[in-house]
Enzyme design. Structure first.
Site, short mmCIF file in Angstrom:
data_model
loop_
_atom_site.label_atom_id
_atom_site.label_comp_id
_atom_site.label_asym_id
_atom_site.label_seq_id
_atom_site.Cartn_x
_atom_site.Cartn_y
_atom_site.Cartn_z
N LYS A 173 -47.15 -35.37 23.32
CA LYS A 173 -47.35 -35.82 21.94
C LYS A 173 -48.37 -36.94 21.81
CE LYS A 173 -43.14 -33.98 19.95
NZ LYS A 173 -41.85 -34.24 19.27
N ARG B 138 -36.90 -31.79 25.90
CA ARG B 138 -37.61 -30.59 25.41
C ARG B 138 -39.07 -30.72 25.84
NH1 ARG B 138 -40.58 -29.22 20.83
NH2 ARG B 138 -40.29 -27.08 20.07
#
Length: 270
Positions: free
Chosen positions: A215, A249
């Site tokens: 991210k 995740r």
């Protein structure tokens, strides 16, 4: 916690959730797995590397992405779910906030719903989850990045509302999982702050999933494109486990699994 025929012993070790985006425009792997065959094979590859759960997403939620309707989302995810139910032997999660999509994929055999709006976007999705008696991941999210109070306090308040919605709809308490929503409704600096305070969320008393893979927070720190942020993701996996996270995740299974095993051995004394 049961996900269909599968038992998730959360708290005993860290579970690895593999990301399978069947979208043309996701920030890291958009367009890589839009073919059903390619998507199914990638899921199988992630399982061979050690993924405990496969999470399928049919709508990109990257900043600036365009929402798609339930029909288009189902055209992307349903054929993959139908194949994987028959061809793999791990729980299948579907990343959706739409009740119609949740209904269709659960009817097809999916085991978990992963709602990026914490049951607060579609008023009908909680009832669907309750009816199928499956686990639901409730992620913190908001429009914009302004917070009136301490960010951790606001995230906790959001979760309390999501928990209330879930329980009122008839979802069992033991089927609830929280996700602090790294990368959603937060600036990179706010994401870093949340990462440093993840342990505060344990006071809510529910299992927690952490999703940091590739991210923008990592891009800000490392100044690297998404697919070169593996080591940064691994660092956040270790930090998350040390602060009590139960599921991570991730895109890169092997690297994060190895880090999780070492961290579990130290933190959980496995």
């Amino acid at each position: 916690m049961n996900a269909g025929k599968y038992e998730l012993n959360l708290g005993t070790r860290t579970y690895i959730m593999g990301i399978l985006n069947v979208t043309p425009d996701s920030f890291s792997d958009g367009g890589d797995f839009t073919s059903v065959n390619i998507a199914v094979n990638h899921a199988k590859d992630m399982i061979l590397e050690g993924a405990d759960i496969i999470d399928i997403g049919g709508e990109s939620t990257r900043p600036g992405s365009t929402e798609v309707g339930a029909e288009e989302e189902l055209e992307r995810v349903l054929p993959v779910v139908e194949r994987l139910v028959k061809e793999i032997d791990v729980p299948i999660s579907v990343d959706t906030y739409k009740a119609a999509v949740a209904e269709a994929v659960l009817k097809a055999g999916a085991h978990i719903i992963n709602d990026i709006w914490g049951l607060q976007r579609d008023p009908d999705i909680a009832a669907v989850v309750a009816r199928y008696d499956v686990p639901v991941i409730m992620m913190h999210n908001q429009n914009g990045t302004d917070y009136d109070k301490d960010i951790m306090e606001e995230i906790s308040d959001f979760f309390r509302k999501s928990i209330e919605i879930a329980l009122n709809a008839g979802i069992k308490k033991e089927n609830l999982i929280l996700d602090p929503g790294i990368g959603f409704g937060k600036t990179p600096d706010q994401n870093i702050l949340v990462m440093s305070k993840l342990g505060e969320l344990n006071d809510l008393g529910y299992p927690i999933l952490l999703g940091t893979s590739r991210k923008s927070m990592l891009g800000k720190i490392l100044d690297l494109p998404p697919k070169e942020r593996v080591e940064g993701t691994v660092a956040t996996t270790v930090m998350g486990i040390m602060q009590g996270m139960d599921i991570v995740r991730v895109h890169d299974i092997k690297e994060n699994l190895r880090a999780a095993r070492v961290t579990d051995a130290i933190v959980r004394c496995l």
